[in-house]
Design an enzyme around this catalytic site. Structure first.
Site, mmCIF file in Angstrom:
data_model
loop_
_atom_site.group_PDB
_atom_site.id
_atom_site.type_symbol
_atom_site.label_atom_id
_atom_site.label_comp_id
_atom_site.label_asym_id
_atom_site.label_seq_id
_atom_site.Cartn_x
_atom_site.Cartn_y
_atom_site.Cartn_z
ATOM 1 C CB THR A 148 -0.923 0.009 1.239
ATOM 2 O OG1 THR A 148 -1.653 -1.204 1.279
ATOM 3 C CG2 THR A 148 -1.891 1.172 1.191
ATOM 4 C CB THR A 149 3.950 2.112 1.897
ATOM 5 O OG1 THR A 149 3.342 1.723 3.133
ATOM 6 C CG2 THR A 149 4.829 3.323 2.149
ATOM 7 C CE1 TYR B 279 -16.661 1.641 -2.789
ATOM 8 C CE2 TYR B 279 -17.364 -0.145 -4.222
ATOM 9 C CZ TYR B 279 -17.526 1.138 -3.733
ATOM 10 O OH TYR B 279 -18.556 1.915 -4.197
ATOM 11 C CE1 TYR C 228 -1.702 -4.615 5.742
ATOM 12 C CE2 TYR C 228 -1.567 -4.172 3.395
ATOM 13 C CZ TYR C 228 -1.515 -3.732 4.699
ATOM 14 O OH TYR C 228 -1.294 -2.409 4.971
ATOM 15 N NE ARG D 1 -3.535 1.984 3.816
ATOM 16 C CZ ARG D 1 -3.372 3.170 3.218
ATOM 17 N NH1 ARG D 1 -4.222 3.532 2.273
ATOM 18 N NH2 ARG D 1 -2.391 3.966 3.558
ATOM 19 C CE LYS E 73 1.771 -4.342 6.634
ATOM 20 N NZ LYS E 73 1.994 -3.491 5.440
ATOM 21 C CB ILE F 111 5.430 -5.664 6.809
ATOM 22 C CG1 ILE F 111 5.815 -7.133 6.586
ATOM 23 C CG2 ILE F 111 5.497 -4.887 5.485
ATOM 24 C CD1 ILE F 111 4.909 -7.874 5.612
#
Length: 295
Positions: free
Chosen positions: A46-47, A109, A135, A140, A164, A206
């Site tokens: 994502t980063t 979503y 993850y 998010r 994660k 992470i």
């Protein structure tokens, strides 16, 4: 999966002021993380702002990081999405030979039920030729992968090797640690509680902040893994204010301001993200100067 123990870094993608990818800065970030002593690299998490990158740009970032790393550290590739069939197709067609695992986010979503999440990751596990790291980041995705679902996946699929966990909930993390299979790894996805999770039995992190301060943050995690608690918490408390700051106005705007203050990369992000405001930039800059004086 011993290579996933310790500190992995969720690499950011640096942009020039015209929003194009800054190749030289990306190379600097990768080398800075490696030279700082982190254990592995996470590509296109994502980063990395991959949500605003074209497919060609993603391929370019992968190629640049693979070439820069040159086999020095293990690498994990982000492969996930909210279209299960599309994720499966990518796993079937992508060359994953340079990576030790994939990091796959829970569908966002769509807000699937726990059964929908299970079926999604079942399809991912069956399609992936390499190990899978789940993850979970409810802030998010809009849905939480419950510990019971994680345990079912971990027990049903041998190639689902880790999670994660980024719910920011130490109680949920402890439930995972209490009930996990022996060799299943619980990795923190939240820099602030990474050390407490390791001390409770976690295997590492992470991290976002570790690419800005790789030497200090990876050392903190090693101290935690070796149960040198007092020394580990000295570093935790040293960095706690900065951890808050880099997420205060969104990720990766905060860590990019760290790069800017270090002279590694510009602080540009792509819309709909915006760079941090002047007040926060000044506070981050002051923290970076303080750390530079101490080290």
């Amino acid at each position: 999966m011993q290579s996933l123990i310790g500190t992995g870094v969720a690499l950011a993608t640096p942009f020039r002021k015209d929003f194009s990818i800054d190749t030289e800065a990306l190379i600097r970030i990768v080398n800075f993380s490696i030279d700082g002593g982190v254990e592995y690299l996470v590509v296109l998490g994502t980063t990395a702002e991959n949500a605003t990158m074209s497919q060609d740009e993603k391929e370019f970032v992968i190629k640049t990081i693979v070439e820069t790393n040159n086999g020095r550290l293990p690498m994990v590739l982000g492969v996930g999405g909210n279209n299960t069939m599309e994720v499966v197709e990518e796993l079937k067609n992508r060359d994953l030979s340079q990576f030790v695992a994939i990091l796959s986010i829970s569908p966002y979503y769509n807000k699937p039920t726990q059964e929908g999440i299970y079926q999604h990751f079942k399809a991912v596990a069956e399609a992936s030729p390499i190990p899978v790291i789940l993850y979970n980041v409810p802030s998010r995705t809009g849905s939480n992968v419950l510990p019971s679902t994680v345990m079912k996946l971990a027990n049903d699929f041998k190639n689902i090797v880790a999670i994660k966990e980024a719910a920011g909930d130490i109680i949920q993390a402890m439930q995972l640690l209490k009930n996990k299979p022996k060799d299943f790894l619980v990795l923190s996805g939240d820099d602030m509680i990474a050390l407490p999770m390791v001390l409770a039995g976690g295997s590492g992190v992470i991290s976002v902040i570790a690419q800005g301060f790789p030497k200090e943050f990876s050392e903190m995690m090693r101290l935690g893994l070796n149960r040198k608690v007092d020394d580990a918490f000295k570093l935790q408390y040293l960095f706690s204010d900065c951890i808050d700051m880099i997420f205060e106005q969104g990720n990766p705007a905060g860590i990019k301001q760290v790069f800017d203050s270090l002279g590694i990369a510009d602080n540009t992000v792509r819309l709909p993200l915006v760079k941090v405001d002047e007040s926060l930039a000044n506070r981050i800059d002051q923290f970076v100067k303080k750390i530079n004086k101490l080290t």
